[in-house]
Design a protein around this motif. Structure first.
Motif, short mmCIF file in Angstrom:
data_model
loop_
_atom_site.label_atom_id
_atom_site.label_comp_id
_atom_site.label_asym_id
_atom_site.label_seq_id
_atom_site.Cartn_x
_atom_site.Cartn_y
_atom_site.Cartn_z
N GLY A 65 24.43 -5.30 10.23
CA GLY A 65 24.76 -5.42 11.65
C GLY A 65 25.12 -6.84 12.04
O GLY A 65 25.88 -7.06 13.00
N PHE A 66 24.61 -7.81 11.28
CA PHE A 66 24.88 -9.22 11.57
C PHE A 66 26.16 -9.72 10.91
O PHE A 66 26.48 -10.90 11.00
N THR A 67 26.90 -8.82 10.23
CA THR A 67 28.16 -9.24 9.62
C THR A 67 29.33 -9.06 10.58
O THR A 67 30.41 -9.61 10.33
N ALA A 68 29.15 -8.29 11.65
CA ALA A 68 30.27 -8.04 12.55
C ALA A 68 29.83 -7.75 13.98
O ALA A 68 30.21 -8.46 14.91
N PHE A 69 29.02 -6.71 14.16
CA PHE A 69 28.69 -6.28 15.52
C PHE A 69 27.94 -7.34 16.32
O PHE A 69 28.37 -7.74 17.41
N TYR A 70 26.81 -7.81 15.78
CA TYR A 70 26.02 -8.78 16.54
C TYR A 70 26.76 -10.10 16.76
O TYR A 70 26.71 -10.65 17.87
N PRO A 71 27.47 -10.64 15.76
CA PRO A 71 28.27 -11.85 16.04
C PRO A 71 29.30 -11.64 17.14
O PRO A 71 29.53 -12.54 17.96
N ALA A 72 29.92 -10.46 17.17
CA ALA A 72 30.92 -10.19 18.20
C ALA A 72 30.32 -10.17 19.60
O ALA A 72 30.99 -10.50 20.59
N MET A 73 29.04 -9.82 19.69
CA MET A 73 28.39 -9.73 20.99
C MET A 73 28.30 -11.07 21.70
O MET A 73 28.16 -11.13 22.92
N TYR A 74 28.38 -12.16 20.95
CA TYR A 74 28.38 -13.48 21.58
C TYR A 74 29.60 -13.65 22.49
O TYR A 74 29.53 -14.33 23.52
N PHE A 75 30.70 -13.00 22.13
CA PHE A 75 31.96 -13.17 22.86
C PHE A 75 32.20 -12.08 23.90
O PHE A 75 33.16 -12.16 24.66
N GLU B 169 30.82 -10.65 27.11
CA GLU B 169 29.89 -10.86 28.23
C GLU B 169 29.47 -9.52 28.83
O GLU B 169 30.29 -8.63 29.02
N GLY B 170 28.18 -9.41 29.09
CA GLY B 170 27.66 -8.22 29.73
C GLY B 170 27.35 -7.07 28.80
O GLY B 170 26.90 -6.01 29.24
N ARG B 171 27.59 -7.26 27.50
CA ARG B 171 27.32 -6.19 26.53
C ARG B 171 25.90 -6.26 25.97
O ARG B 171 25.45 -5.34 25.30
N GLY B 172 25.20 -7.36 26.20
CA GLY B 172 23.85 -7.51 25.67
C GLY B 172 23.83 -8.01 24.25
O GLY B 172 24.84 -8.47 23.71
N PHE B 173 22.66 -7.94 23.61
CA PHE B 173 22.44 -8.35 22.22
C PHE B 173 22.73 -9.84 21.98
O PHE B 173 23.05 -10.24 20.87
N THR B 174 22.65 -10.65 23.04
CA THR B 174 22.95 -12.07 22.90
C THR B 174 21.98 -12.75 21.94
O THR B 174 22.40 -13.59 21.12
N LEU B 175 20.69 -12.41 22.03
CA LEU B 175 19.70 -13.02 21.14
C LEU B 175 19.98 -12.66 19.68
O LEU B 175 19.82 -13.50 18.79
N PHE B 176 20.40 -11.43 19.44
CA PHE B 176 20.75 -11.03 18.08
C PHE B 176 21.96 -11.82 17.58
O PHE B 176 22.03 -12.22 16.42
N ALA B 177 22.93 -12.04 18.49
CA ALA B 177 24.11 -12.81 18.12
C ALA B 177 23.72 -14.23 17.73
O ALA B 177 24.18 -14.76 16.70
#
Length: 263
Positions: free
Chosen positions: A213-223, A225-233
Motif C-alpha cells: 500500500g505504501f508503494t503507490a496508494f498512500y504516497p499518492a494521498m499526500y497530493f 487534498e481531502g482524501r485522508g490517509f495523510t499520516l500514512f503518506a
C-alpha cells in the motif's frame, strides 16, 4: 562508499557493452515493457468507459496512483532485478560460492551483476502517466511537492526491493523461492488501485503485513487534498527504511545458514 560506486559503474558499463552486442534483443526488451504497461492502462481506460468512478475515485486519480507505482517499480526493475535469481542462479548452481570468495559484499555483487535496461521504458511511462494525470487533475506543483514526490517514488522502490529481497532469501532453505516471490509480488497489483475499494482484511495485509500500500496508494494521498490517509503518506519513507533494514537483516540470517553445494 566511493569504492562501491566505482565497482557498480564498472559492472554496469560491462553489462551495457554486452547488451549493445545484441541491440535487437535490447530493443525488444524495452518495447515489451511498453506493451505490458500500455496493456494495463488500456484495461483501466476500458473500465472507465463504462463507469464514471470507482467507489468515488475518478480515472485520473487512479492514473496518478498508477504513475507512482510504475516509477517505484521501475527503480526496482532497473537496478535490483537480479534479486529474483538468487535461488536458481546462485544458490542452486553454486555460484554463490564464487561470490563469497571475493572481498566485496555478496549482496552488492548479486545486485550489480545485472542492470535491467528494459526498466527504463517503465520509468518513461510512469513519468508520462504521472504528468498527464496531474495536469488533468489541475495539480499545481511547487519545489516542495517535487521533492516530496521524489522521496515517495524512492521509498516506493525501496519497498519493492525489500519485499523481493525478503522472500528471495527463503531460497537458502527452499533452494528456489521464485514461485513464492512471484505470488507475493502479484499482490502489488492491488496497490495500483485505491485501497478503500477493498475489504478491511486486504487493506490490513497490504498495510501492515506486506506493505505494498505504501508503494503507490498512500504516497499518492499526500497530493490528494481531502482524501485522508495523510499520516500514512508521511510514514511512507519510514516504512520503506524499516522494510529494507528488516529484509537485509533477514538476508544476513539466511546467508549464515548457507551450506555450500560442494560441502
Amino acid at each position: 562508499m566511493k569504492r562501491y560506486a566505482k565497482l557498480y559503474w564498472l559492472y554496469a558499463k560491462n553489462h551495457f557493452k554486452v547488451m549493445m552486442e545484441y541491440r535487437m534483443d535490447f530493443l525488444i526488451g524495452v518495447l515489451s515493457v511498453f506493451g505490458q504497461q500500455f496493456a494495463a492502462l488500456f484495461f483501466l481506460s476500458i473500465v472507465f468507459r463504462h463507469i464514471e468512478s470507482l467507489n468515488g475515485w475518478g480515472f485520473y486519480e487512479i492514473l496518478f496512483i498508477y504513475g507512482i507505482a510504475f516509477l517505484g517499480r521501475a527503480i526496482h526493475h532497473i537496478f535490483f532485478d537480479n534479486l529474483w535469481t538468487i535461488g536458481w542462479q546462485y544458490i542452486r548452481t553454486g555460484n554463490l560460492d564464487r561470490i563469497l570468495m571475493r572481498p566485496v559484499n555478496p549482496l552488492f555483487q548479486i545486485i550489480a551483476e545485472r542492470v535491467q535496461q528494459d526498466g527504463f521504458g517503465q520509468l518513461l511511462i510512469g513519468g508520462s502517466v504521472l504528468w498527464l494525470a496531474s495536469n488533468e487533475l489541475g495539480m499545481v506543483w511547487n519545489v516542495i511537492d517535487y521533492l516530496v514526490l521524489l522521496v515517495m517514488v524512492l521509498a516506493s522502490g525501496m519497498i519493492y526491493i525489500a519485499v523481493n529481497l525478503f522472500f528471495a532469501t527463503f531460497s537458502f532453505w527452499m533452494i528456489d523461492s521464485l514461485p513464492v516471490v512471484f505470488a507475493v509480488f502479484s499482490l502489488s497489483d492491488f496497490a495500483r488501485y485505491p485501497m478503500t475499494i477493498y475489504s478491511k482484511v486486504i487493506m490490513f495485509v497490504l498495510t501492515y503485513v506486506i506493505p505494498f500500500g505504501f508503494t503507490a496508494f498512500y504516497p499518492a494521498m499526500y497530493f490528494f487534498e481531502g482524501r485522508g490517509f495523510t499520516l500514512f503518506a508521511l510514514a511512507t519513507p519510514f516504512v520503506a527504511a524499516f522494510s529494507l533494514i528488516l529484509a537485509y537483516r533477514f538476508w544476513l540470517f539466511g546467508l549464515r545458514s548457507f551450506a555450500s553445494t560442494g560441502s
